[in-house]
Design a protein around this motif. Structure first.
Motif, PDB file in Angstrom:
ATOM      1  N   ASP A 236       0.934  -1.164  -0.017  1.00 38.43           N
ATOM      2  CA  ASP A 236      -0.134   0.027  -0.120  1.00 38.43           C
ATOM      3  C   ASP A 236       0.762   1.297  -0.017  1.00 38.43           C
ATOM      4  N   ILE A 237       2.065   1.357   0.467  1.00 33.52           N
ATOM      5  CA  ILE A 237       3.080   2.437   0.641  1.00 33.52           C
ATOM      6  C   ILE A 237       4.526   1.566   0.692  1.00 33.52           C
ATOM      7  N   ILE A 238       5.367   2.597   0.183  1.00 35.66           N
ATOM      8  CA  ILE A 238       6.593   2.255  -0.093  1.00 35.66           C
ATOM      9  C   ILE A 238       7.531   3.284   0.674  1.00 35.66           C
ATOM     10  N   PHE A 239       8.597   2.721   1.516  1.00 32.53           N
ATOM     11  CA  PHE A 239       9.311   3.791   1.983  1.00 32.53           C
ATOM     12  C   PHE A 239      10.943   3.449   1.345  1.00 32.53           C
ATOM     13  N   VAL A 240      11.728   4.492   1.043  1.00 37.69           N
ATOM     14  CA  VAL A 240      12.887   4.316   0.569  1.00 37.69           C
ATOM     15  C   VAL A 240      13.714   5.142   1.199  1.00 37.69           C
ATOM     16  N   GLU A 241      14.859   4.476   1.716  1.00 42.18           N
ATOM     17  CA  GLU A 241      16.039   5.179   2.595  1.00 42.18           C
ATOM     18  C   GLU A 241      17.001   5.965   1.759  1.00 42.18           C
ATOM     19  N   GLY A 242      17.256   7.338   1.847  1.00 42.73           N
ATOM     20  CA  GLY A 242      18.256   7.978   1.264  1.00 42.73           C
ATOM     21  C   GLY A 242      19.682   7.528   1.841  1.00 42.73           C
ATOM     22  N   GLN A 243      20.566   8.342   1.238  1.00 45.20           N
ATOM     23  CA  GLN A 243      21.850   8.236   1.695  1.00 45.20           C
ATOM     24  C   GLN A 243      22.465   9.481   1.635  1.00 45.20           C
ATOM     25  N   SER A 244      23.215   9.889   2.696  1.00 44.85           N
ATOM     26  CA  SER A 244      24.210  11.067   2.761  1.00 44.85           C
ATOM     27  C   SER A 244      23.118  12.201   2.545  1.00 44.85           C
ATOM     28  N   SER A 245      23.503  13.342   1.394  1.00 51.87           N
ATOM     29  CA  SER A 245      22.722  14.585   1.377  1.00 51.87           C
ATOM     30  C   SER A 245      23.130  15.282   0.087  1.00 51.87           C
ATOM     31  N   LEU A 246      22.293  15.860  -0.226  1.00 51.70           N
ATOM     32  CA  LEU A 246      22.315  16.598  -1.555  1.00 51.70           C
ATOM     33  C   LEU A 246      23.204  18.070  -1.364  1.00 51.70           C
ATOM     34  N   THR A 247      23.498  18.450  -0.297  1.00 48.66           N
ATOM     35  CA  THR A 247      23.983  19.535  -0.083  1.00 48.66           C
ATOM     36  C   THR A 247      25.303  19.683   0.964  1.00 48.66           C
ATOM     37  N   VAL A 271      10.180  12.870   3.558  1.00 48.98           N
ATOM     38  CA  VAL A 271      10.483  13.139   5.081  1.00 48.98           C
ATOM     39  C   VAL A 271      12.008  13.631   5.060  1.00 48.98           C
ATOM     40  N   LEU A 272      12.073  14.839   5.633  1.00 51.05           N
ATOM     41  CA  LEU A 272      13.721  15.127   5.879  1.00 51.05           C
ATOM     42  C   LEU A 272      14.142  15.033   7.387  1.00 51.05           C
ATOM     43  N   CYS A 273      15.305  14.271   7.272  1.00 50.55           N
ATOM     44  CA  CYS A 273      16.090  14.127   8.519  1.00 50.55           C
ATOM     45  C   CYS A 273      17.018  15.051   8.608  1.00 50.55           C
ATOM     46  N   HIS A 274      17.214  15.513  10.193  1.00 49.24           N
ATOM     47  CA  HIS A 274      18.163  16.716  10.302  1.00 49.24           C
ATOM     48  C   HIS A 274      18.633  16.375  11.807  1.00 49.24           C
ATOM     49  N   ARG A 275      19.968  16.504  11.793  1.00 45.06           N
ATOM     50  CA  ARG A 275      20.760  16.416  13.193  1.00 45.06           C
ATOM     51  C   ARG A 275      21.306  17.654  13.611  1.00 45.06           C
ATOM     52  N   ARG A 281      29.828  16.191  11.108  1.00 41.58           N
ATOM     53  CA  ARG A 281      29.242  16.572   9.694  1.00 41.58           C
ATOM     54  C   ARG A 281      29.153  18.143   9.535  1.00 41.58           C
ATOM     55  N   GLU A 282      28.910  18.520   8.329  1.00 45.02           N
ATOM     56  CA  GLU A 282      28.788  19.865   8.009  1.00 45.02           C
ATOM     57  C   GLU A 282      27.528  20.030   7.320  1.00 45.02           C
ATOM     58  N   PRO A 283      26.284  19.782   7.525  1.00 44.00           N
ATOM     59  CA  PRO A 283      25.403  19.945   6.921  1.00 44.00           C
ATOM     60  C   PRO A 283      25.016  21.715   6.772  1.00 44.00           C
ATOM     61  N   ARG A 284      24.428  21.856   5.485  1.00 41.20           N
ATOM     62  CA  ARG A 284      24.201  23.207   5.130  1.00 41.20           C
ATOM     63  C   ARG A 284      22.992  23.745   5.813  1.00 41.20           C
ATOM     64  N   GLY A 285      22.066  22.695   5.944  1.00 39.45           N
ATOM     65  CA  GLY A 285      20.999  23.062   6.518  1.00 39.45           C
ATOM     66  C   GLY A 285      19.703  22.638   5.908  1.00 39.45           C
ATOM     67  N   VAL A 286      18.358  22.722   6.809  1.00 41.53           N
ATOM     68  CA  VAL A 286      17.100  22.459   6.332  1.00 41.53           C
ATOM     69  C   VAL A 286      16.513  23.138   5.096  1.00 41.53           C
ATOM     70  N   SER A 287      16.511  24.482   4.993  1.00 41.30           N
ATOM     71  CA  SER A 287      16.158  25.094   3.921  1.00 41.30           C
ATOM     72  C   SER A 287      16.880  24.918   2.602  1.00 41.30           C
ATOM     73  N   GLU A 288      18.306  24.838   2.506  1.00 41.86           N
ATOM     74  CA  GLU A 288      18.978  24.378   1.450  1.00 41.86           C
ATOM     75  C   GLU A 288      18.739  22.926   0.925  1.00 41.86           C
ATOM     76  N   GLU A 289      18.266  22.014   1.756  1.00 42.21           N
ATOM     77  CA  GLU A 289      18.031  20.546   1.509  1.00 42.21           C
ATOM     78  C   GLU A 289      16.828  20.511   0.846  1.00 42.21           C
ATOM     79  N   ARG A 323       9.953  27.734  12.486  1.00 40.93           N
ATOM     80  CA  ARG A 323      11.012  28.215  11.457  1.00 40.93           C
ATOM     81  C   ARG A 323      10.644  27.891  10.210  1.00 40.93           C
ATOM     82  N   PHE A 324      10.323  26.424   9.645  1.00 42.62           N
ATOM     83  CA  PHE A 324       9.914  25.830   8.552  1.00 42.62           C
ATOM     84  C   PHE A 324       8.699  25.545   8.090  1.00 42.62           C
ATOM     85  N   GLY A 325       7.790  25.823   9.208  1.00 44.53           N
ATOM     86  CA  GLY A 325       6.376  25.535   8.675  1.00 44.53           C
ATOM     87  C   GLY A 325       5.988  24.231   8.402  1.00 44.53           C
TER      88      GLY A 325
END
Length: 350
Positions: A236-247, A271-275, A281-289, A323-325
């Motif tokens: 009925d639904i499929i979840f796909v795990e991503g790797q790393s980040s685009l940014t 769904v976006l994960c953030h730590r 690690r050096e994430p740029r951030g939620v908005s950028e991703e 912040r992100f609504g």
């Protein structure tokens, strides 16, 4: 000896019959100074149509009889090796030179063709991936091209949720697993694809290390996994795990991998994960991703999964929401239920 390294070498073999009326065939015909006198394709829908100024034929032998071609160029995709071998043998047996590509027919794996060409006193050349140049630069290279999967184009039937992130080690695997568990609690037939060899915890239907594949094969691997799941269990639904980040700034190398998984998943929702305050690690951030995800694939980020390891301040969740609504949750402390509510509402909208 059998590797082509310049267009001048192709010009010496003019004129050509080209096998394959796709991207590879068009590129070959557009080489400066290359003369094409005919095209062959196995797709009956293309027979009799015009391609690069020639009428597409169904028969190589017929074109050999009707043209003054000295050579045959085999420009077929990965997955068509059987057809490529058939055409190579036909061409050599008719006394024609052959040019192939590593995608169509790598000569390192078909040395019998080299012997046959020597017996017939014709040339056989390969447009290779030139891994010898990579070895020259780095001192090491794969022994052969790592792009091996057929380029399928499968569109899933079930809604797909992609679990991306702003960095590595930010909670994608845990979020994917807990969303799968929550969906199962609600009586849904669930498909879970983990793109990591560490994806061993249930629920998981398929796991593999996407980073071990050529980036050209990753999207096909994801689509193939979804097709397999839909044939086996009709989820009925499929979840796909991503790797790393685009940014992420700190480790640039997996960013292409992240994009390939996202493209293969073709998700309706993300769904976006953030730590926050990631220790290494050096994430740029939620908005950028979010901007990057929604620019690469027509999907919508609908929630944030926060990894609050080593954080005592729980008010951070509310601050991220404001912040992100977007709904922000801690999936390890009951947040997966709220995220699943959001997902189900979004699925209801479509």
């Amino acid at each position: 000896m059998h590797i082509l390294s310049s267009v001048e070498e192709l010009q010496e073999l003019n004129p050509f019959i080209i096998i394959g009326c796709g991207g590879g065939g068009e590129k070959f015909a557009n080489f400066e100074g290359v003369e094409a006198v005919g095209f062959v394709d196995d797709d009956p829908r293309k027979h009799g149509t015009e391609f690069c100024g020639c009428t597409v034929s169904s028969s190589l032998l017929d074109l050999i009889d009707r043209t003054d071609a000295r050579s045959v160029a085999i420009m077929l995709p990965i997955g068509a090796e059987g057809a490529a071998l058939k055409y190579a043998v036909q061409a050599i047996s008719e006394g024609k030179n052959v040019v192939t590509s590593f995608r169509s027919l790598p000569l390192s794996e078909n040395t019998s063709l080299i012997k046959l060409s020597e017996q017939m006193n014709v040339k056989i050349k390969e447009i290779s991936p030139r891994l010898d140049n990579i070895k020259k630069i780095f001192g090491v290279a794969p022994s052969r091209c790592t792009e091996v999967l057929p380029k399928i184009n499968y569109r899933h039937r079930a809604p797909v949720v992609f679990v991306g992130g702003t960095s590595q080690e930010c909670g994608k695997r845990t979020t994917t697993r807990l969303l799968g568990k929550e969906a199962m609690k609600r009586g849904l037939e669930v498909g879970v694809i983990s793109t990591d060899e560490m994806g061993l915890e249930q629920p998981v239907d398929i796991n593999f290390r996407a980073g071990s594949l050529s980036v050209m094969d990753v999207a096909a691997a994801i689509m193939g996994a979804m097709r397999y799941l839909e044939e086996e269990k009709d989820p009925d639904i499929i979840f796909v795990e991503g790797q790393s980040s685009l940014t992420e700034r700190g480790n640039l190398h997996p960013r292409g991998l992240s994009a390939s998984i996202l493209i293969g998943a073709m998700p309706e929702f993300t769904v976006l994960c953030h730590r926050p305050n990631h220790p290494y690690r050096e994430p740029r951030g939620v908005s950028e991703e979010i901007r990057a995800i929604e620019a690469i694939e027509p999907t919508r980020v609908i929630g944030i999964s926060l990894n609050l390891r080593n954080m005592k301040d729980r008010t951070v969740i509310k601050r991220y929401e404001e912040r992100f609504g977007l709904p922000a949750v801690d999936v390890k402390n009951g947040g997966s239920s709220r995220l699943m509510d959001v997902i189900m509402d979004c699925i209801g909208e479509i």
